[in-house]
Motif scaffolding. Structure first.
Motif, PDB file in Angstrom:
ATOM      1  N   HIS A  26      90.956  -2.018 135.397  1.00  0.00           N
ATOM      2  CA  HIS A  26      90.134  -0.889 135.852  1.00  0.00           C
ATOM      3  C   HIS A  26      88.645  -1.189 135.642  1.00  0.00           C
ATOM      4  O   HIS A  26      87.848  -1.087 136.575  1.00  0.00           O
ATOM      5  CB  HIS A  26      90.549   0.379 135.092  1.00  0.00           C
ATOM      6  CG  HIS A  26      89.757   1.595 135.454  1.00  0.00           C
ATOM      7  ND1 HIS A  26      90.246   2.598 136.247  1.00  0.00           N
ATOM      8  CD2 HIS A  26      88.485   1.952 135.140  1.00  0.00           C
ATOM      9  CE1 HIS A  26      89.313   3.526 136.404  1.00  0.00           C
ATOM     10  NE2 HIS A  26      88.234   3.153 135.736  1.00  0.00           N
ATOM     11  N   GLU A  27      88.321  -1.593 134.408  1.00  0.00           N
ATOM     12  CA  GLU A  27      86.906  -1.844 134.085  1.00  0.00           C
ATOM     13  C   GLU A  27      86.347  -3.027 134.880  1.00  0.00           C
ATOM     14  O   GLU A  27      85.170  -3.035 135.232  1.00  0.00           O
ATOM     15  CB  GLU A  27      86.732  -2.063 132.582  1.00  0.00           C
ATOM     16  CG  GLU A  27      86.946  -0.782 131.754  1.00  0.00           C
ATOM     17  CD  GLU A  27      86.115   0.406 132.250  1.00  0.00           C
ATOM     18  OE1 GLU A  27      84.934   0.217 132.599  1.00  0.00           O
ATOM     19  OE2 GLU A  27      86.667   1.524 132.311  1.00  0.00           O
ATOM     20  N   HIS A  38      85.301  -1.961 138.712  1.00  0.00           N
ATOM     21  CA  HIS A  38      84.037  -1.277 139.042  1.00  0.00           C
ATOM     22  C   HIS A  38      82.961  -2.248 139.540  1.00  0.00           C
ATOM     23  O   HIS A  38      82.472  -2.090 140.662  1.00  0.00           O
ATOM     24  CB  HIS A  38      83.534  -0.473 137.842  1.00  0.00           C
ATOM     25  CG  HIS A  38      84.266   0.825 137.640  1.00  0.00           C
ATOM     26  ND1 HIS A  38      84.348   1.788 138.620  1.00  0.00           N
ATOM     27  CD2 HIS A  38      84.953   1.307 136.584  1.00  0.00           C
ATOM     28  CE1 HIS A  38      85.054   2.813 138.170  1.00  0.00           C
ATOM     29  NE2 HIS A  38      85.448   2.548 136.928  1.00  0.00           N
ATOM     30  N   TYR A  56      93.908  10.575 134.487  1.00  0.00           N
ATOM     31  CA  TYR A  56      92.448  10.559 134.629  1.00  0.00           C
ATOM     32  C   TYR A  56      92.006  11.599 135.674  1.00  0.00           C
ATOM     33  O   TYR A  56      91.051  12.354 135.459  1.00  0.00           O
ATOM     34  CB  TYR A  56      92.026   9.144 135.028  1.00  0.00           C
ATOM     35  CG  TYR A  56      90.562   8.814 134.845  1.00  0.00           C
ATOM     36  CD1 TYR A  56      89.685   9.678 134.178  1.00  0.00           C
ATOM     37  CD2 TYR A  56      90.032   7.624 135.338  1.00  0.00           C
ATOM     38  CE1 TYR A  56      88.350   9.361 134.019  1.00  0.00           C
ATOM     39  CE2 TYR A  56      88.698   7.291 135.187  1.00  0.00           C
ATOM     40  CZ  TYR A  56      87.853   8.170 134.534  1.00  0.00           C
ATOM     41  OH  TYR A  56      86.534   7.846 134.389  1.00  0.00           O
ATOM     42  N   ASP A  89      84.930   8.972 136.574  1.00  0.00           N
ATOM     43  CA  ASP A  89      85.172   8.550 137.959  1.00  0.00           C
ATOM     44  C   ASP A  89      85.606   9.714 138.847  1.00  0.00           C
ATOM     45  O   ASP A  89      85.104   9.896 139.948  1.00  0.00           O
ATOM     46  CB  ASP A  89      86.287   7.493 138.036  1.00  0.00           C
ATOM     47  CG  ASP A  89      85.943   6.212 137.299  1.00  0.00           C
ATOM     48  OD1 ASP A  89      84.829   6.109 136.759  1.00  0.00           O
ATOM     49  OD2 ASP A  89      86.812   5.314 137.270  1.00  0.00           O
TER      50      ASP A  89
HETATM   51 ZN   LIG Z   1      86.336   3.942 135.739  1.00  0.00          ZN
END
Ligand SMILES: [Zn+2]
Length: 175
Positions: A52-53, A56, A112, A130
């Motif tokens: 995920h990180e 971005h 999330y 997000d």
């Molecule tokens: Zn994120």
């Protein structure tokens, strides 16, 4: 497209009863942890967070507006790429586990998403949420929990679907 034309029933790796049971145990563990107190599947979700990180800045390189989507896109595209690779090798169990990994990512994304308005989750990075940003852009922030529930349901269907597919492959072999 070559990808689909190759579907030849005979080339798939055979499904054993042990393997089928192994998938069932792994799927139940993921489902239990993803819906438990912490809504977190240890090891697997830590890897998902790393993807995920990484997503971005990766997608941000293509377009600034994509940066906020990059984390979620990476969580979906990595398991899908792995799935396509295993599919081409006709690696039955590896395919099922790639789908289970995808399903876990859907559960993780749903957690999330559902947090978009309340924002109680601890966040990594610069602390920007997000899904508050994405749902606000789309004008659907008030539907965060409903959209999250749909994504979670999709995760269930995906995880159960892979198990049914394994069972189907076993029956097709035994017939
Ligand atoms: Zn994120």
């Amino acid at each position: 497209m070559e990808f689909f034309e190759q579907s030849d029933n005979n080339n798939w790796t055979p499904v054993t009863a042990t393997g089928l049971a192994g998938y069932a145990v792994a799927a139940l563990l993921v489902l239990w942890l993803a819906h438990g107190e912490y809504r977190w599947v240890f090891v697997l979700d830590s890897a998902n967070l790393a993807f995920h990180e990484a997503g971005h800045p990766l997608f941000g390189m293509l377009n600034d507006r994509l940066t906020v989507y990059g984390g979620t896109l990476a969580q979906l595209l990595f398991p899908l790429a792995v799935l396509v690779s295993f599919y081409r090798q006709r690696a039955t169990f590896s395919c099922a586990f790639a789908v289970l990994w995808l399903g876990d990512n859907l559960f993780n994304i749903a957690v999330y998403m559902a947090d978009a308005r309340t924002q109680v989750l601890p966040l990594v990075g610069n602390g920007e949420h997000d899904w508050t940003e994405i749902f606000s852009r789309w004008g659907v922030l008030q539907w965060d929990t409903g959209i999250a529930a749909t994504v979670r349901l999709t995760g269930w269907l995906v995880v159960i679907g892979a198990g049914l597919w394994l069972g189907y492959r076993k029956l097709a072999e035994d017939a």
